[in-house]
Design an enzyme around this catalytic site. Structure first.
Site, PDB file in Angstrom:
ATOM      1  N   PRO A 160      -0.459  14.956  -9.381  1.00 28.90           N
ATOM      2  CA  PRO A 160      -1.918  14.952  -9.565  1.00 28.90           C
ATOM      3  C   PRO A 160      -2.478  13.690 -10.204  1.00 28.90           C
ATOM      4  CG  PRO A 160      -0.893  16.280 -11.265  1.00 28.90           C
ATOM      5  CD  PRO A 160       0.220  15.829 -10.360  1.00 28.90           C
ATOM      6  N   CYS A 161      -2.487  12.599  -9.441  1.00 29.65           N
ATOM      7  CA  CYS A 161      -3.036  11.352  -9.974  1.00 29.65           C
ATOM      8  C   CYS A 161      -4.543  11.454 -10.204  1.00 29.65           C
ATOM      9  CB  CYS A 161      -2.701  10.181  -9.059  1.00 29.65           C
ATOM     10  SG  CYS A 161      -3.150  10.410  -7.336  1.00 29.65           S
TER      11      CYS A 161
END
Length: 358
Positions: A316-317
């Site tokens: 989850p950047c």
């Protein structure tokens, strides 16, 4: 920030709870520190206490908190009557060949539609409609259909046009997708748009939004790593990914617990693993992320690793923001980043603790 109507027009729309301004403007009330949709049922503030914003991110950056009644941090686009009408039409008939004349025939100004969709989705409605048609063709090919049938399902006039659109998405024309491949590519539809998923029987190798500009280059690189052995189809990991995404967007589970192959340098893998450790509903700055991996001075390198991530949402950047709390660049589009962070806010209870859902 885009240009908004003047104060008097916006205040009149607020008093009238005008739905035409859904997705166009939000109001911040200086006397309460709350920001709302213009359609909010709460008691209306005095005109002198109103500030206007074009996005929830802008309102938050100015120090306002979201209203608990109208939930303005949610998807504003869904409530805009023009967007809702066209998205419903696209959902009902995804293989329809849309044009600006067709948009006008539904009573909408094409230039207004173009502006609204680019603001909320980072692309025009016609681009979204074209992607929906392409998905029809990919579905046909995945079922063993002929190229001509896939082309017709997609609404393309020529086979060359279909092959070109396919190659822009996958990095290869259809005939170069190996029929006996170990890696299988498919399309998964989500509330934030289509995603390409590539997996083998053991792990997820790629998950990207179809409109990401770097997707074809990433697919070509993955193809080289796999010796060209990428074909169309699904694996059990594809099914697991689709089920996990469905639960995620439904607000049922914030942890996308999917087996992945993190193909990158040792540094990139450390960054990506640390990203997976950020719970849904929380964010980190690039500096915090660099500190967490034991290299506090490697902020730029951490940002580079973020940009090289090929596993959107699962790694989850989007949970990485600027040190001042602003939303920084996101390869999937800032509009998606804002919606993802708003969605994940639902994985927190009102005390600020992580809820049992996440």
């Amino acid at each position: 920030m885009r240009d908004l109507p003047d104060h008097d027009h916006l205040y009149a729309a607020l008093l009238a709870r005008d739905p035409a301004y859904e997705g166009v403007a939000l109001v911040g009330v200086t006397s309460t520190g709350i920001y709302c949709r213009l359609t909010c049922p709460a008691r209306k503030p005095l005109a002198r206490n109103c500030q206007w914003f074009d996005s929830a991110a802008a309102a938050r950056q100015a120090g306002f908190r979201p209203c608990l009644r109208c939930k303005p941090q949610g998807a504003q686009a869904d409530a805009h009557p023009v967007i809702r009408d066209l998205m419903d039409a696209l959902s009902d008939n995804p293989d329809h060949r849309w044009s600006e004349n067709g948009i006008a025939a539904r009573g909408h100004d094409p230039s207004t539609v173009r502006r609204l969709f680019r603001h909320h989705f980072g692309q025009s409605f016609l681009q979204m409609a074209r992607a929906a048609r392409l998905r029809q063709g990919i579905t046909r090919l995945n079922k063993g259909g002929r190229m001509i049938d896939a082309q017709l399902d997609s609404g393309f006039d020529s086979a060359s046009g279909f092959r070109r659109a396919f190659a822009q998405l996958f990095g290869h024309p259809p005939h170069q997708m190996a029929s006996d491949a170990d890696l299988r590519a498919d399309w998964i539809q989500t509330p934030l748009g289509g995603m390409i998923v590539i997996a083998d029987s053991a792990a997820l190798h790629l998950l990207e939004f179809v409109d990401r500009k770097a997707l074809p280059a990433g697919l070509r690189k993955l193809s080289l790593l796999a010796g060209g052995r990428i074909g169309l189809g699904r694996t059990p990991v594809t099914d697991l990914t689709e089920a996990a995404l469905t639960a995620f967007f439904a607000g049922e589970n914030g942890q996308l617990d999917i087996p992945v192959l993190l193909a990158g340098t040792a540094f990139q893998q450390r960054v990506w693993q640390e990203l997976r450790n950020i719970p849904a509903g929380q964010t980190r700055s690039y500096r915090q992320l660099a500190t967490a991996i034991g290299q506090p001075n490697a902020v730029r390198a951490v940002a580079g690793a973020n940009g090289a991530n090929r596993l959107a949402l699962v790694v989850p950047c989007h949970r990485v923001i600027g040190s001042d709390g602003t939303l920084t660049g996101y390869a999937g589009g800032l509009w998606r980043k804002e919606k993802l962070i708003a969605l994940e806010g639902g994985y927190r209870d009102f005390t600020g603790n992580l809820s049992s859902k996440g």
